[in-house]
Each structure stands twice: as C-alpha cells, then as structure tokens.
Design an enzyme around this catalytic site. Sequence first.
Site, PDB file in Angstrom:
ATOM      1  N   GLY A  57      -4.434  -4.332  -3.728  1.00  0.00           N
ATOM      2  CA  GLY A  57      -5.421  -3.317  -4.100  1.00  0.00           C
ATOM      3  C   GLY A  57      -4.641  -2.080  -4.492  1.00  0.00           C
ATOM      4  O   GLY A  57      -4.001  -1.463  -3.639  1.00  0.00           O
ATOM      5  N   HIS A  58      -4.611  -1.774  -5.772  1.00  0.00           N
ATOM      6  CA  HIS A  58      -3.819  -0.645  -6.264  1.00  0.00           C
ATOM      7  C   HIS A  58      -4.768   0.474  -6.695  1.00  0.00           C
ATOM      8  O   HIS A  58      -5.559   0.297  -7.624  1.00  0.00           O
ATOM      9  CB  HIS A  58      -2.924  -1.084  -7.431  1.00  0.00           C
ATOM     10  CG  HIS A  58      -1.903  -2.114  -7.029  1.00  0.00           C
ATOM     11  ND1 HIS A  58      -1.010  -2.669  -7.895  1.00  0.00           N
ATOM     12  CD2 HIS A  58      -1.641  -2.670  -5.813  1.00  0.00           C
ATOM     13  CE1 HIS A  58      -0.242  -3.531  -7.239  1.00  0.00           C
ATOM     14  NE2 HIS A  58      -0.608  -3.551  -5.979  1.00  0.00           N
TER      15      HIS A  58
ATOM     16  N   GLN B  77       2.099  -6.148  -3.172  1.00  0.00           N
ATOM     17  CA  GLN B  77       2.549  -6.279  -1.782  1.00  0.00           C
ATOM     18  C   GLN B  77       3.826  -5.438  -1.551  1.00  0.00           C
ATOM     19  O   GLN B  77       4.049  -4.487  -2.284  1.00  0.00           O
ATOM     20  CB  GLN B  77       2.776  -7.752  -1.389  1.00  0.00           C
ATOM     21  CG  GLN B  77       1.501  -8.561  -1.252  1.00  0.00           C
ATOM     22  CD  GLN B  77       0.872  -8.970  -2.564  1.00  0.00           C
ATOM     23  OE1 GLN B  77       1.518  -9.561  -3.408  1.00  0.00           O
ATOM     24  NE2 GLN B  77      -0.398  -8.669  -2.740  1.00  0.00           N
TER      25      GLN B  77
ATOM     26  N   LYS C 218       1.928   2.114  -5.114  1.00  0.00           N
ATOM     27  CA  LYS C 218       2.477   1.569  -6.369  1.00  0.00           C
ATOM     28  C   LYS C 218       1.548   1.871  -7.545  1.00  0.00           C
ATOM     29  O   LYS C 218       2.002   2.223  -8.635  1.00  0.00           O
ATOM     30  CB  LYS C 218       2.659   0.035  -6.235  1.00  0.00           C
ATOM     31  CG  LYS C 218       3.657  -0.351  -5.157  1.00  0.00           C
ATOM     32  CD  LYS C 218       3.754  -1.864  -4.975  1.00  0.00           C
ATOM     33  CE  LYS C 218       2.520  -2.500  -4.401  1.00  0.00           C
ATOM     34  NZ  LYS C 218       2.218  -2.128  -3.010  1.00  0.00           N
TER      35      LYS C 218
ATOM     36  N   ASP D 274       0.809  -1.222   0.000  1.00  0.00           N
ATOM     37  CA  ASP D 274       0.000   0.000   0.000  1.00  0.00           C
ATOM     38  C   ASP D 274       0.844   1.275   0.000  1.00  0.00           C
ATOM     39  O   ASP D 274       0.427   2.318   0.510  1.00  0.00           O
ATOM     40  CB  ASP D 274      -0.965   0.033   1.206  1.00  0.00           C
ATOM     41  CG  ASP D 274      -1.902  -1.155   1.208  1.00  0.00           C
ATOM     42  OD1 ASP D 274      -2.200  -1.673   0.115  1.00  0.00           O
ATOM     43  OD2 ASP D 274      -2.343  -1.553   2.295  1.00  0.00           O
TER      44      ASP D 274
END
Length: 427
Positions: free
Chosen positions: A40-41, A223, A16, A13
């Site tokens: 989750g991007h 990650q 990225k 988080d």
Amino acid sequence: MPTVAIIGGQWGDEGKGKIIDLLAENAQMVVRFSGGDNAGHTVINPLGEFRMHLIPSGIFYPGTVCIISNGVVINPAVLLSELDGLQKHGLDVSHLFVSDRAHLIMPYHTLLDGLEEQSRGQGAIGTTKKGIGPAYADKSARLGIRAGDLLDRDFFRQRLRSVLEYKNKILTKVYEAQPLSLDEVYEQYCQYGERLAPFIRETASMTHEALERGELVLLEGAQGTLLDLDFGTYPYVTSSSPLAGSACIGSGLGPTRIDSILGVFKAYNTRVGAGPMPTELTDETGDRIREHAHEYGTTTGRPRRCGWFDAVLARYSVRINGFTGIALTRLDILDILPRLNICTAYRIDGQTHSTPPSNSALLERSQPVYEEIPGWQSDTSHIRRFDDLPKKAQAYVRRIEELAGCPVAIISVGPAREQSIMVRPIL
Ligand code: GDP
Ligand code: IMO
Ligand code: MG
C-alpha cells in the site's frame, strides 16, 4: 541509462510511495517489480491523496510510462478497481502497461492464504490475506497462471482446468472447504482479461528501449528488506524478494543496468504483522509515536508496531542491497520527543553482536544496546534545506549515516511531495 531502484530498507511502509512520486517528476518510466496488493503506497500530491496497491506511484505524471512488470503478482479485480478509482479522478491511465509474464492471483490463492494462516494458529505470520504466499508458491511450483494467458482463452481454460482440479482437492480434502467452479472462475477471469487486454504486453523490451534512448527509469520496490524471503526475519516474511537484486529479475534488467539504489528508511522503525522486532516500544512512547504518526497499515488498517531506529538492521540492509543513498522519511514525527534512542548493537545470551542473527528466535531474544540522542523538540515539517534543520536533528541524521554506512540523499519531513529536503544528488 540511468536507472534508479527505490527499495524499502526496513519492514515496509517506509514511505516509498511518497519518494517515488517525488522523483518521478524527472523520470520517463516507473516500473513496479515485485510483490502484489499486499503493498500500500500512499501518495499525496496536488491531485489528491491516493493509496496505490499495484499501479506504480509515477502514474500521476501523464508523460511517465508506468509498468507492472513480470515480478509482480496481480489480483486483476484489485488492479481494475484501482484503475477505476484513478479514472474517476480524471486521470489518464493509457500510459500504464502490464507484463504478460506477471502471475495472477486466483480466487484459490486468497482462500488458501486465509486457511493457511488459520491453521498456523499461534504461529500465524500475520499476512495481509491477499493470496501473495500461495501465488508465489504456485509460480515456483510451475502451477501459475500469467496475465498473458488471459489473451488466449483456450490455453487459459486448459491450464485453469488442470490447476483447479488439484487446488479443489486441497480445498476440500485438507481444509474441508467448498470447491471452486471451473466455469465461474473461467468466466470471471475472461471478463477481467477483456478489460485488461489493452494494457497487457511484453514489457521488458519497453524498459530496454527507454534506457537505450537515455531516459530515466525508476524501479519501484514494494515491502522492505526485512520481509525478504532469504534475508528477512524468516519465516515472518513475505513470499517474494523486495531487495535491489530482485529489481533486475523482476523487471528484466541485467545487474549492470542499475546506476543508483536508494534505500527508503523511516527515522524510526515500524512493523505490521508478527515476528521479531528488537527495538519495539511496547510502552507509552510507542503508543505516542503510533497515534501522533497515525501508524496504521495502508492495506489492512492494522496498528503498526513502533520502535527506535535500529542501526544494526539498517547497516545490514545497506550491505545486502548495496544502497548508494538513503531517503530518510518521517523525521518530523520525532519532533515531539525529548530524547531518542538508536540501537547500535544487540546483546544475545551475554554476547554483543553487530549483525542480526538469521534465526528469528535468537533475534526475538536480542536486547538492543542503545545510544541516547537528545531530541530537538521543534517543528521540522516546513523546513526545505538541511542547514535549516535544528542542529540536534542534523546530528541525528549524521549519526544514522555513520552507523548505517551510507549517505542520506533525501530527508522527508511530511507526507506531501514538497515536504522534502534534497541533501545530495541521487545519481
Ligand atoms: P510505503 O508502503 O513505503 O509507500 O509507505 P506507506 O504509504 O504504506 O506508509 C507511509 C506513510 O507515511 C503514509 O501515510 C505517507 O503518507 C506517510 N509519509 C511519508 N513520508 C512522510 C514524512 O516524511 N512525514 C510524515 N509525517 N508522513 C510521511
Ligand atoms: P509496502 O509495499 C508492510 C507484511 C505483512 C506480514 C508479512 C507477510 O506497503 O511497504 P504477505 O501478505 O506479504 O504474505 O504478508 O509481510 N507485509 C507488509 N508490511 N508493508 C508492506 O508493503 C507489506 N507487504 C507485506 O504485514 O507481516
Ligand atoms: Mg505501505
């Protein structure tokens, strides 16, 4: 050539998605190479706000080929709903490709992730319960089912039958849960296969050919380094390798093909899930950062634990990944604080350490040694040049560079694409 890998430097988080969306403007290809929909991007650009779990963050540029490569574990239902969401938004997804070697997350993986977490009790890892650990375990145990298997129904059924027989024994005899029906899982995955067939192909050669044409290829990490199976805070880690080294294996590139490795770091630290976090702030300052920055997980909505920038872990991360540059995000969040701390070393049982111990119980006992830095207490979110940042913010960034042992190439001062300061070239 060239290839740039974008890697999470902390516990995930770090931003990225934002950095990849920014850099993909000049790239012809973006390859997501590890993890699954535990990621989750977030991407905020002129087309809207998106939370990507599997599809590369380069999908918003119609000319950029996006690949979900062999190192990723794919839940087909999640991928299809992500595709539907983008298509509803009017986006063309015909430039997305899925590796036939990517392993699939099956219904027993998600079930077992939940059951295993439950059985860990107090020692729970705090997984996202997306089936990631069980899917990677099956890949290593040679029990996996791959995207390409869906294209050969007889082979798929044969494979599913033998694996499911074994999984049902575990579900019923170990966990006293209900078994899964072969016919139901088979039918459901055949339907997924039908919809995904146009996207599935051998993708490593697409990347090789792009490099032979001299195109810019971005390798999208998921990650973060401290969640790595080998070098993270084991056992409080994910079940894949988010490191730069894994970008090669996860996409089918040799190590000599990577030209630049950008480590994405928040200007402070966060962690979601259990495990040691030496600089965690359990006081009012931690709450203030969490609320101001809205530090809640993109995938699970869980509150993120917040803490000061940990330069011991940053230096470790720089070395393990061989970062050539840092993208420092969320500097704007620190605008509100009168003073900041950076952790420069740990005290463990009376001794000073400059590298983290491998044992997570020892890391839990680590007392951070802090260097205090004055806050700048002015809005940086509109700034676009390094020299225009308040002098105290410049000093904070310079100190991070010095302690981490890596130059800062990009500073992010807000979630939107344009809220970025290019400090030096990444290539
Ligand atoms: P990822 O998993 O590394 O892509 O990061 P996430 O998307 O899970 O979490 C990063 C969060 O920070 C998202 O909500 C982004 O929109 C947001 N973000 C990224 N860069 C910045 C920044 O420089 N400032 C602020 N305020 N938010 C940012
Ligand atoms: P992105 O790509 C933050 C964490 C989980 C848990 C641990 C193991 O968005 O940075 P898992 O479901 O992977 O078995 O959970 O890893 N985790 C993440 N934390 N960002 C992520 O991805 C994460 N992916 C997994 O919270 O602590
Ligand atoms: Mg995330």
